[in-house]
Write a protein that holds these residues in place. Structure first.
Motif, PDB file in Angstrom:
ATOM      1  N   ASP A  63      44.176  50.917  40.941  1.00  0.00           N
ATOM      2  CA  ASP A  63      43.199  49.933  41.407  1.00  0.00           C
ATOM      3  C   ASP A  63      43.583  48.581  40.812  1.00  0.00           C
ATOM      4  O   ASP A  63      43.367  48.326  39.629  1.00  0.00           O
ATOM      5  CB  ASP A  63      41.791  50.363  40.958  1.00  0.00           C
ATOM      6  CG  ASP A  63      40.707  49.422  41.462  1.00  0.00           C
ATOM      7  OD1 ASP A  63      41.050  48.334  41.977  1.00  0.00           O
ATOM      8  OD2 ASP A  63      39.515  49.770  41.346  1.00  0.00           O
ATOM      9  N   ARG A  64      44.148  47.701  41.647  1.00  0.00           N
ATOM     10  CA  ARG A  64      44.655  46.415  41.150  1.00  0.00           C
ATOM     11  C   ARG A  64      43.532  45.543  40.595  1.00  0.00           C
ATOM     12  O   ARG A  64      43.715  44.841  39.592  1.00  0.00           O
ATOM     13  CB  ARG A  64      45.399  45.690  42.269  1.00  0.00           C
ATOM     14  CG  ARG A  64      46.090  44.411  41.827  1.00  0.00           C
ATOM     15  CD  ARG A  64      46.870  43.766  42.952  1.00  0.00           C
ATOM     16  NE  ARG A  64      48.080  44.500  43.296  1.00  0.00           N
ATOM     17  CZ  ARG A  64      49.238  44.339  42.677  1.00  0.00           C
ATOM     18  NH1 ARG A  64      49.347  43.484  41.675  1.00  0.00           N
ATOM     19  NH2 ARG A  64      50.301  45.022  43.048  1.00  0.00           N
ATOM     20  N   ALA A  65      42.361  45.597  41.229  1.00  0.00           N
ATOM     21  CA  ALA A  65      41.252  44.724  40.800  1.00  0.00           C
ATOM     22  C   ALA A  65      40.836  45.023  39.362  1.00  0.00           C
ATOM     23  O   ALA A  65      40.524  44.122  38.589  1.00  0.00           O
ATOM     24  CB  ALA A  65      40.069  44.890  41.749  1.00  0.00           C
ATOM     25  N   ARG A  66      40.842  46.295  38.999  1.00  0.00           N
ATOM     26  CA  ARG A  66      40.439  46.671  37.629  1.00  0.00           C
ATOM     27  C   ARG A  66      41.651  46.865  36.721  1.00  0.00           C
ATOM     28  O   ARG A  66      41.494  47.265  35.566  1.00  0.00           O
ATOM     29  CB  ARG A  66      39.628  47.971  37.662  1.00  0.00           C
ATOM     30  CG  ARG A  66      38.291  47.867  38.374  1.00  0.00           C
ATOM     31  CD  ARG A  66      37.426  49.099  38.133  1.00  0.00           C
ATOM     32  NE  ARG A  66      38.082  50.338  38.537  1.00  0.00           N
ATOM     33  CZ  ARG A  66      38.437  51.305  37.691  1.00  0.00           C
ATOM     34  NH1 ARG A  66      38.231  51.170  36.400  1.00  0.00           N
ATOM     35  NH2 ARG A  66      39.013  52.405  38.149  1.00  0.00           N
ATOM     36  N   ASN A  67      42.840  46.596  37.258  1.00  0.00           N
ATOM     37  CA  ASN A  67      44.079  46.865  36.514  1.00  0.00           C
ATOM     38  C   ASN A  67      44.085  48.301  36.005  1.00  0.00           C
ATOM     39  O   ASN A  67      44.428  48.580  34.861  1.00  0.00           O
ATOM     40  CB  ASN A  67      44.237  45.887  35.346  1.00  0.00           C
ATOM     41  CG  ASN A  67      45.638  45.946  34.768  1.00  0.00           C
ATOM     42  OD1 ASN A  67      46.597  46.237  35.463  1.00  0.00           O
ATOM     43  ND2 ASN A  67      45.753  45.692  33.464  1.00  0.00           N
ATOM     44  N   ALA A  68      43.657  49.211  36.886  1.00  0.00           N
ATOM     45  CA  ALA A  68      43.537  50.613  36.483  1.00  0.00           C
ATOM     46  C   ALA A  68      44.757  51.394  36.955  1.00  0.00           C
ATOM     47  O   ALA A  68      45.293  51.141  38.035  1.00  0.00           O
ATOM     48  CB  ALA A  68      42.269  51.225  37.078  1.00  0.00           C
ATOM     49  N   SER A  78      44.241  57.881  31.729  1.00  0.00           N
ATOM     50  CA  SER A  78      43.806  56.726  32.525  1.00  0.00           C
ATOM     51  C   SER A  78      43.840  55.477  31.644  1.00  0.00           C
ATOM     52  O   SER A  78      43.479  55.528  30.457  1.00  0.00           O
ATOM     53  CB  SER A  78      42.390  56.949  33.061  1.00  0.00           C
ATOM     54  OG  SER A  78      41.455  56.936  32.006  1.00  0.00           O
ATOM     55  N   SER A  88      42.825  51.257  31.906  1.00  0.00           N
ATOM     56  CA  SER A  88      42.236  50.187  32.726  1.00  0.00           C
ATOM     57  C   SER A  88      41.868  49.006  31.837  1.00  0.00           C
ATOM     58  O   SER A  88      41.748  49.133  30.618  1.00  0.00           O
ATOM     59  CB  SER A  88      41.006  50.696  33.476  1.00  0.00           C
ATOM     60  OG  SER A  88      40.018  51.140  32.564  1.00  0.00           O
ATOM     61  N   GLY A  89      41.674  47.838  32.460  1.00  0.00           N
ATOM     62  CA  GLY A  89      41.346  46.613  31.715  1.00  0.00           C
ATOM     63  C   GLY A  89      42.597  45.975  31.137  1.00  0.00           C
ATOM     64  O   GLY A  89      43.723  46.278  31.528  1.00  0.00           O
ATOM     65  N   ARG A 103      43.473  42.781  31.342  1.00  0.00           N
ATOM     66  CA  ARG A 103      44.115  41.729  32.133  1.00  0.00           C
ATOM     67  C   ARG A 103      44.019  40.356  31.470  1.00  0.00           C
ATOM     68  O   ARG A 103      44.630  39.415  31.926  1.00  0.00           O
ATOM     69  CB  ARG A 103      43.460  41.629  33.523  1.00  0.00           C
ATOM     70  CG  ARG A 103      43.760  42.792  34.420  1.00  0.00           C
ATOM     71  CD  ARG A 103      45.261  42.994  34.612  1.00  0.00           C
ATOM     72  NE  ARG A 103      45.923  41.881  35.258  1.00  0.00           N
ATOM     73  CZ  ARG A 103      45.952  41.684  36.552  1.00  0.00           C
ATOM     74  NH1 ARG A 103      45.373  42.539  37.369  1.00  0.00           N
ATOM     75  NH2 ARG A 103      46.570  40.656  37.075  1.00  0.00           N
ATOM     76  N   SER A 140      40.919  50.132  28.039  1.00  0.00           N
ATOM     77  CA  SER A 140      40.217  51.413  28.016  1.00  0.00           C
ATOM     78  C   SER A 140      41.221  52.518  28.328  1.00  0.00           C
ATOM     79  O   SER A 140      41.882  52.486  29.359  1.00  0.00           O
ATOM     80  CB  SER A 140      39.104  51.402  29.074  1.00  0.00           C
ATOM     81  OG  SER A 140      38.559  52.681  29.221  1.00  0.00           O
TER      82      SER A 140
END
Length: 835
Positions: A743-748, A764, A766-767, A769, A782
């Motif tokens: 998920d590019r929006a959440r940098n996940a 996993s 994420s975050g 950015r 995370s």
């Protein structure tokens, strides 16, 4: 990490992994393969026991547990136990390994659920070389194991009548056979449960006959002499009724003296031990088993093979309508001369003749280690020196017509590297077995919606050195790769027209016509020394459109390769000869064996490294695709650079090394070649760093080390790196990493972590950015464990490489595929999807 935390994290993760494909070769030992009455074939693949379904032509699962290479397998009930097989719910599998361990496994038929039952007591001090056994009742089996320590052990397995079908195994007896160990065994149960006869063959050129009963006490009865070299295989027939009064046993033996002998043991209840006279000197020894005496005679000497005969096996018995077992008079032999033969007595004369011959035409110097019947006698299976299988099935109606069948294939040595094609439609793997192989899902032409089976569709490179690394580069249709081996040269290979058309047949995808228009090379031929592969051009001499194999006569001369477009998955002969890619360029420059190679995402710049003990040798070389010039030599590390990867925008090259440092280089492609400078060098771990991987969405990257940790970093200000997170310590060294975006929006994204014990975990991430934030604090990240893959799905020893297939950006929720390879000779593909 505490186990409870992992379970919770796994439960929270919301992903599941499903095995899509296993590719593995067969261990190159004689008694390694066993075709069970349940219909599955068991074989040793390095430390694992692998099972494949002949009807589907694919490996079903691998069973972890052994600490050393698996040498031999045995199914209980066996193919001969036709009376005990009827309506049986549970089958058992025994496996012996080169450290002397024997393990028992069970399968519930229908559900295909596997469980490890028990490890037998350690009776052998050296490798177990052969297992042989029989069911003596519905619940009791007697089996024997032999080892290079000169001991033969007799065991009893009792299956409990409970619902879970648990079993107990006890050691009944052990026989010491002296300084020359036995390497082959066969066991037969006499009629009316009168007793057991155990035949042993070994290094003293004799067949030793022992008689015993269900208590496991065996006494030597006689020796059968005649062979002039090691005896490699023995097999008893079921008792055959020769008249109303007598039954006969037949024992077949094969040897390194290239001959097969059939021994007839005729029972005579009237004759007693004290009646032994001149007949025993003329006909052969006489011995007593139970209440029956047996007269041994040589029934036939079969001469036809031109090399060592490694295995002989009677055709499995058939169950007649009256509930009796009928033994067909038919023997399968397999030899190092690359032939399997079926021998039968002629109807009129009774003379044993070779009635069927099948074989392999290949560049391999050595042939078959063993041959096996399908339980119903309709198919035969060979396994050989190249870790391969061959299967032929009798498809004839009025007369026999044995045709090759599709079987699993794979590497027979550690798999060092793998990469997805640039379009993601197939997988290229390289190994220390000196081959590069292409695996792809083969879709059914008749019904494209059918279950897709993965197959080996090409073997682009067969080399004279162990291959260590591989990367795809830009080429016609993006089918061009560069690889490095235990030599100082990088070699570039081009896809052939026959491969592109075969790929179209496999994937059922409409090709871009440009792919075909620009390809002038139809195929490739192997050179005499097995290093450079020469092209066969489309405008060259006309050649036949398909490879032919007309039996033994065509084996005399080895023809040139015949580039072939396959409309169904190719078999071993075709893969080894007709699917090579030509080598187009060599890149010279490194001073030692190539170790790591990678290419930028545009496919235009190659980075390579070699084994190194000093800074000058540990340079990373940059090569320009097209001109094939060296356009840069990057200096930073003092020891071997173990892995490299370009960032998603090709701005940076990340490298990690045995010297425990990571380096980040700024790379800029120019008209002259490339500009580069060292951004930072950082001591990242306390031990060797084996793996690294970039976040596809940004400038974060992960490193994994022998110190059992994974660290996540980010490039800041294009001049330094900062540590963002350290994952909780793993149980084993981290040897492989792969990061994919979700998920590019959440940098996940998901980081796949492979370890020295073969296990794989998904984490996993994420975050994080806010790397451009002016604050000195590292951005928040995370990280959580999503899934620990079931050990039954994973490798059994070191994971060498993990690679995510590039996900289709149009559907970020679709399943993505993760490919892995390891030192257990296996290539695996998993489908990872949200739950």
């Amino acid at each position: 990490m505490p186990p409870a935390a992992g379970e919770l994290a796994g439960a929270r993760g919301g992903v599941e992994a499903e095995r899509v494909f296993i590719g593995a070769g067969c261990n190159r030992v004689v008694n390694n393969v066993s075709w069970g009455a349940c219909g599955l074939v068991a074989f040793g693949a390095q430390n694992a026991v692998a099972l494949f379904s002949p009807s589907r032509g694919e490996i079903v699962t691998t069973l972890p547990g052994h600490k050393a290479a698996v040498n031999c397998t045995l199914w209980l009930p066996t193919k001969k136990d036709v009376l005990q097989v009827q309506s049986r719910e549970t089958h058992y599998l025994l496996s012996g390994s080169s450290d002397g361990a024997i393990m028992a496994w069970k399968i519930g038929s229908g559900i295909g659920k596997w469980s490890h039952v028990l490890q037998l007591p350690a009776m052998h001090k050296k490798g177990v070389t052969c297992l042989a056994g029989r069911m003596v009742s519905d619940r009791v089996s007697i089996f024997a194991s032999t080892s290079s320590d000169g001991i033969v052990v007799i065991w009893e397995m009792v299956v409990e009548p409970t619902a879970d079908g648990s079993c107990k195994v006890s050691c009944l007896h052990s026989l010491s056979v002296g300084l020359k160990p036995m390497v082959s065994l066969s066991l037969v149960v006499l009629p009316e449960q009168e007793g057991l006869i155990l035949a042993m063959g070994g290094l003293d050129h004799k067949v030793h006959i022992y008689c015993g009963d269900q208590s496991g006490k065996f006494i030597k009865a006689c020796e059968l002499k005649g062979h002039s070299d090691w005896i490699r295989s023995l097999d008893f027939s079921l008792p055959v009724m020769t008249s109303s009064e007598k039954h006969s046993l037949f024992l077949v033996s094969s040897s390194q003296d290239k001959t097969i002998r059939i021994w007839k043991m005729t029972s005579d209840v009237q004759q007693r031990k004290d009646n032994i006279g001149m007949a025993s000197y003329i006909e052969g020894p006489l011995f007593v088993a139970g209440n029956t005496s047996y007269q041994v005679s040589l029934e036939s000497l079969l001469v036809g093979h031109e090399d060592w005969v490694y295995s002989v096996e009677w055709q499995p018995p058939r169950l007649l309508l009256g509930g009796e077992a009928h033994q067909p008079m038919s023997i399968l032999s397999a030899s190092m001369d690359k032939m399997m033969m079926i021998w039968r007595p002629e109807k009129n004369t009774g003379l044993w003749i070779n009635s069927v011959t099948v074989g392999e035409l290949s560049h391999s110097a050595l042939g078959f280690y063993g041959g096996h019947w399908e339980p119903d006698g309709k198919s035969i299976l060979a396994h050989g020196y190249g870790g391969f299988f061959h299967m032929w099935r009798d498809v004839g109606l009025d007369s026999e017509n044995w045709q090759p069948q599709i079987v699993p294939s794979g590497h027979f040595a550690p798999v060092s590297d793998l990469t997805w094609s640039r379009s993601g439609e197939y997988l290229l793997t390289v190994s220390h077995d000196q081959t590069a192989r292409i695996f792809a899902p083969w879709r059914s032409h008749v019904n494209p919606g059918d279950v897709i089976c993965w197959r080996e569709i090409a073997r682009p490179q067969i080399h004279g050195h162990d291959i260590n690394c591989v990367a795809f580069i830009q080429g016609t249709g993006n089918h061009r790769f560069v690889c490095g081996a235990d030599e100082k040269v990088c070699r570039v290979f081009e896809a052939t027209l026959s491969f592109l058309k075969t790929l179209q047949e496999a994937t059922l995808l409409k090709p871009d016509n440009e792919d075909f228009d620009n390809v002038q090379v139809l195929g490739a031929n192997m050179s005499a020394l097995g290093l450079s592969q020469k092209p066969i051009y489309t405008h060259g001499k006309e050649s036949p459109s398909s490879a032919s194999n007309d039996g033994p006569d065509s084996m005399e001369t080895i023809p040139d390769a015949v580039p072939t477009v396959f409309t169904e998955p190719p078999v071993e002969d075709q893969l080894a000869w007709n699917t090579l890619w030509p080598e187009s360029h060599k890149l010279y420059g490194h001073g030692n064996e190539l170790f790591s190679i990678c290419c930028d995402h545009a496919g235009k710049l190659i980075a390579s490294s070699c084994k190194a003990q000093s800074a000058p040798v540990a340079e990373i070389w940059l090569w320009e695709v097209g001109t094939w010039k060296a356009v840069g030599r990057l200096q930073s590390h003092n020891l071997t650079v173990t892995q490299m990867e370009f960032s998603s925008d090709n701005a940076f090259l990340l490298s990690v090394s045995r010297d425990r440092h990571l380096s980040v280089f700024s790379i800029k492609k120019t008209e002259e070649g490339a500009q580069h400078h060292l951004v930072t060098k950082h001591e990242a771990h306390k031990r060797i760093i084996w793996a690294c991987s970039w976040n596809p969405f940004g400038y974060e990257f992960a490193t994994g080390s022998r110190d059992k940790t994974v660290k996540i970093w980010c490039v800041q200000d294009a001049s330094s790196v900062k540590l963002l997170a350290t994952l909780p310590q793993f149980r084993e060294s981290v040897t492989a990493l792969a990061w994919t975006g979700r998920d590019r929006a959440r940098n996940a994204g998901i980081i796949a972590v492979g370890m020295d014990n073969g296990l794989i975990e998904l984490w996993s991430v994420s975050g994080g950015r806010a790397a451009s934030d002016s604050s000195s604090d590292p951005p928040l990240l995370s990280v959580a464990c999503m899934l620990r893959l079931d050990p039954l799905l994973c490798h059994v020893s070191t994971v060498h490489r993990l690679r995510w297939q590039k996900p289709d950006s149009a559907d970020e929720k679709a399943a993505i595929e993760l490919a892995s390879c390891g030192s257990d000779h296996c290539v695996r593909v998993f489908a990872v999807r949200d739950t």
